[in-house]
Write a protein that holds these residues in place. Structure first.
Motif, PDB file in Angstrom:
ATOM      1  N   UNK A 173      28.338   1.336  54.669  1.00 15.08           N
ATOM      2  CA  UNK A 173      28.589   2.675  55.205  1.00 15.08           C
ATOM      3  C   UNK A 173      29.307   3.548  54.183  1.00 15.08           C
ATOM      4  N   UNK A 174      30.288   2.985  53.493  1.00 16.55           N
ATOM      5  CA  UNK A 174      31.029   3.745  52.493  1.00 16.55           C
ATOM      6  C   UNK A 174      30.119   4.206  51.353  1.00 16.55           C
ATOM      7  N   UNK A 175      29.250   3.323  50.878  1.00 14.47           N
ATOM      8  CA  UNK A 175      28.338   3.681  49.791  1.00 14.47           C
ATOM      9  C   UNK A 175      27.401   4.807  50.211  1.00 14.47           C
ATOM     10  N   UNK A 176      26.831   4.683  51.422  1.00 16.36           N
ATOM     11  CA  UNK A 176      25.898   5.704  51.890  1.00 16.36           C
ATOM     12  C   UNK A 176      26.602   7.029  52.120  1.00 16.36           C
ATOM     13  N   UNK A 177      27.813   6.975  52.668  1.00 18.37           N
ATOM     14  CA  UNK A 177      28.547   8.212  52.935  1.00 18.37           C
ATOM     15  C   UNK A 177      28.989   8.898  51.647  1.00 18.37           C
ATOM     16  N   UNK A 178      29.304   8.121  50.629  1.00 23.01           N
ATOM     17  CA  UNK A 178      29.641   8.725  49.322  1.00 23.01           C
ATOM     18  C   UNK A 178      28.438   9.473  48.769  1.00 23.01           C
ATOM     19  N   UNK A 179      27.261   8.866  48.886  1.00 21.88           N
ATOM     20  CA  UNK A 179      26.032   9.528  48.427  1.00 21.88           C
ATOM     21  C   UNK A 179      25.838  10.845  49.181  1.00 21.88           C
ATOM     22  N   UNK A 180      26.042  10.814  50.492  1.00 27.24           N
ATOM     23  CA  UNK A 180      25.884  12.014  51.316  1.00 27.24           C
ATOM     24  C   UNK A 180      26.842  13.112  50.872  1.00 27.24           C
ATOM     25  N   UNK A 220      34.114  20.316  55.251  1.00 28.26           N
ATOM     26  CA  UNK A 220      33.638  20.889  53.992  1.00 28.26           C
ATOM     27  C   UNK A 220      34.428  20.475  52.773  1.00 28.26           C
ATOM     28  N   UNK A 221      35.330  19.532  52.949  1.00 21.26           N
ATOM     29  CA  UNK A 221      36.138  19.035  51.828  1.00 21.26           C
ATOM     30  C   UNK A 221      35.402  17.838  51.203  1.00 21.26           C
ATOM     31  N   UNK A 222      34.357  18.143  50.438  1.00 24.43           N
ATOM     32  CA  UNK A 222      33.501  17.083  49.928  1.00 24.43           C
ATOM     33  C   UNK A 222      34.180  16.268  48.824  1.00 24.43           C
ATOM     34  N   UNK A 223      34.969  16.914  47.999  1.00 22.71           N
ATOM     35  CA  UNK A 223      35.694  16.164  46.960  1.00 22.71           C
ATOM     36  C   UNK A 223      36.697  15.203  47.597  1.00 22.71           C
ATOM     37  N   UNK A 224      37.388  15.673  48.614  1.00 25.64           N
ATOM     38  CA  UNK A 224      38.313  14.800  49.326  1.00 25.64           C
ATOM     39  C   UNK A 224      37.595  13.635  49.972  1.00 25.64           C
ATOM     40  N   UNK A 225      36.398  13.909  50.503  1.00 26.85           N
ATOM     41  CA  UNK A 225      35.604  12.854  51.134  1.00 26.85           C
ATOM     42  C   UNK A 225      35.196  11.799  50.119  1.00 26.85           C
ATOM     43  N   UNK A 240      25.984  16.966  49.522  1.00 28.30           N
ATOM     44  CA  UNK A 240      26.554  18.213  50.018  1.00 28.30           C
ATOM     45  C   UNK A 240      27.163  19.039  48.889  1.00 28.30           C
ATOM     46  N   UNK A 241      27.682  18.345  47.877  1.00 26.40           N
ATOM     47  CA  UNK A 241      28.266  19.040  46.733  1.00 26.40           C
ATOM     48  C   UNK A 241      27.205  19.598  45.791  1.00 26.40           C
ATOM     49  N   UNK A 242      25.956  19.209  45.993  1.00 27.47           N
ATOM     50  CA  UNK A 242      24.882  19.629  45.103  1.00 27.47           C
ATOM     51  C   UNK A 242      24.755  18.760  43.871  1.00 27.47           C
ATOM     52  N   UNK A 243      25.454  17.627  43.861  1.00 26.99           N
ATOM     53  CA  UNK A 243      25.408  16.697  42.727  1.00 26.99           C
ATOM     54  C   UNK A 243      24.259  15.702  42.945  1.00 26.99           C
ATOM     55  N   UNK A 244      23.021  16.229  42.870  1.00 26.48           N
ATOM     56  CA  UNK A 244      21.868  15.417  43.237  1.00 26.48           C
ATOM     57  C   UNK A 244      21.576  14.310  42.224  1.00 26.48           C
ATOM     58  N   UNK A 245      21.841  14.577  40.949  1.00 26.13           N
ATOM     59  CA  UNK A 245      21.614  13.548  39.931  1.00 26.13           C
ATOM     60  C   UNK A 245      22.535  12.354  40.147  1.00 26.13           C
ATOM     61  N   UNK A 246      23.797  12.633  40.421  1.00 21.61           N
ATOM     62  CA  UNK A 246      24.760  11.564  40.664  1.00 21.61           C
ATOM     63  C   UNK A 246      24.425  10.837  41.968  1.00 21.61           C
ATOM     64  N   UNK A 247      24.027  11.605  42.972  1.00 22.94           N
ATOM     65  CA  UNK A 247      23.642  10.990  44.253  1.00 22.94           C
ATOM     66  C   UNK A 247      22.448  10.064  44.063  1.00 22.94           C
TER      67      UNK A 247
END
Length: 349
Positions: A304-311, A281-286, A315-322
């Motif tokens: 993989x890194x790009x896709x995982x950053x989007x994910x 649950x540490x999304x900022x750390x991720x 999770x953080x609710x930052x849908x616009x940035x995602x």
């Protein structure tokens, strides 16, 4: 039958032929450089330019076939790779066999397992002791439902190279994935029993991990991590996974962070660290871990890194940035159909 006649001729023809001139291939060289950096659309453009300029047909069709294969366009890839074999005009060399491996991979991607097997048949007709070809033919046979012949090929591959534990693990996984778990485990246990007196700690750790002996795996891998001549990154990645496997993400994160503190240029370890942080649950750390990994510029891990950053942003609710990052991602990796579907979801948020 028409395919079989054509393929048999082309595959046999590598005995007498090979790709031609090494001069006048500027666009071809650019295309293969793009493949090396995983820029497959740019590679295709370079190979198209090579064709317009009359550069070596064998090489440009080979390169185009590889790029299409990486993009998941298996049928088009097989057509190009067959065209490369047809254009051979030199002495047979390793490149000819390599092209056939790509061709078999394309057939496998199409679900044409028997055609893939025929390619491996041709390779083994010329190189009967090629353990990789035996292993891959076994995978094709297993996928087509022919377990007994597949197992015979796997056994032959192991007999030819009994200390190739990475291949033995791949055979284990292939059998296990197709429902032959007990047989797969027995094969892996035999490798451990026969090789324990001369295997490295890392190799023992690998096999223990896949046998499900987690405590033993950790013990061997911890020992391997402290060995001066052992490559550390694969040890650390597997050691961390022993923790993940048990849900002990604190242990895994500690393993990854300890390694990164001394080796900050491992995109793979940053990616695995970020995945653990997501599970905690540490999304900022991720996000921070994924961005650190991306800054290294390792093309093998970039997608993989790009896709995982989007994910993580989702999770953080930052849908616009995602959504913004997904737009960039799809420009780089347009072949990712799952990401395209996810983009539709993000556009509605």
């Amino acid at each position: 039958m028409k395919y079989r006649t054509l393929a048999s001729f082309l595959l046999i023809s590598v005995l007498l032929t090979g790709c031609g001139s090494l001069v006048g291939r500027h666009n071809i060289d650019s295309g293969f450089a793009y493949i090396e950096s995983h820029e497959y659309l740019n590679a295709l453009e370079s190979f198209n330019n090579a064709e317009e300029k009359g550069e070596d047909a064998c090489l440009l069709h080979r390169g185009r076939g590889i790029a299409l294969l990486k993009l998941g366009e298996y049928e088009e890839a097989s057509t190009e790779l067959l065209a490369s074999l047809a254009a051979d005009e030199g002495i047979v060399d390793d490149m000819d066999f390599d092209t056939n491996y790509y061709l078999a991979d394309a057939f496998f991607g199409m679900g044409e397992y028997n055609k893939a097997k025929e390619v491996y048949d041709a390779i083994l007709g010329l190189r009967s002791k090629d353990s990789s070809a035996h292993y891959l033919r076994g995978v094709a046979l297993l996928a087509s439902g022919n377990h007994d012949d597949a197992y015979a090929d796997f056994s032959r591959a192991i007999a030819l190279n009994p200390k190739d534990y990475s291949m033995i693990i791949m055979i284990f996984r292939a059998l296990d994935d197709h429902g032959y778990g007990e047989e797969a485990t027995a094969l892996l246990q035999t490798a451990m029993d026969n090789g324990k007196d001369f295997m490295s700690n890392y190799e023992k750790g690998q096999i223990s991990f896949y046998l499900g002996n987690n405590a033993e795996a950790q013990s061997f891998l911890e020992a391997a991590r402290n060995e001066r001549d052992q490559e550390k990154e694969p040890v650390v990645l597997l050691l961390g996974q022993t923790g993940e496997k048990q849900g002990d993400y604190n242990y895994a994160i500690s393993v990854y962070k300890t390694y990164i503190s001394e080796n900050p240029n491992s995109a793979k370890v940053f990616n695995q660290l970020g995945m653990c942080q997501i599970k905690q649950g540490d999304y900022e750390g991720a996000v921070s871990s994924f961005q650190s990994g991306l800054s290294i510029g390792d093309k093998d891990v970039e997608q993989a890194l790009m896709m995982n950053e989007i994910t993580a942003y989702e999770y953080m609710g930052e849908f616009g940035l995602a959504a913004s990052l997904m737009e960039t991602y799809l420009k780089t990796y347009p072949e990712d159909e799952a990401a395209a579907r996810e983009n539709v979801f993000l556009s509605t948020r």
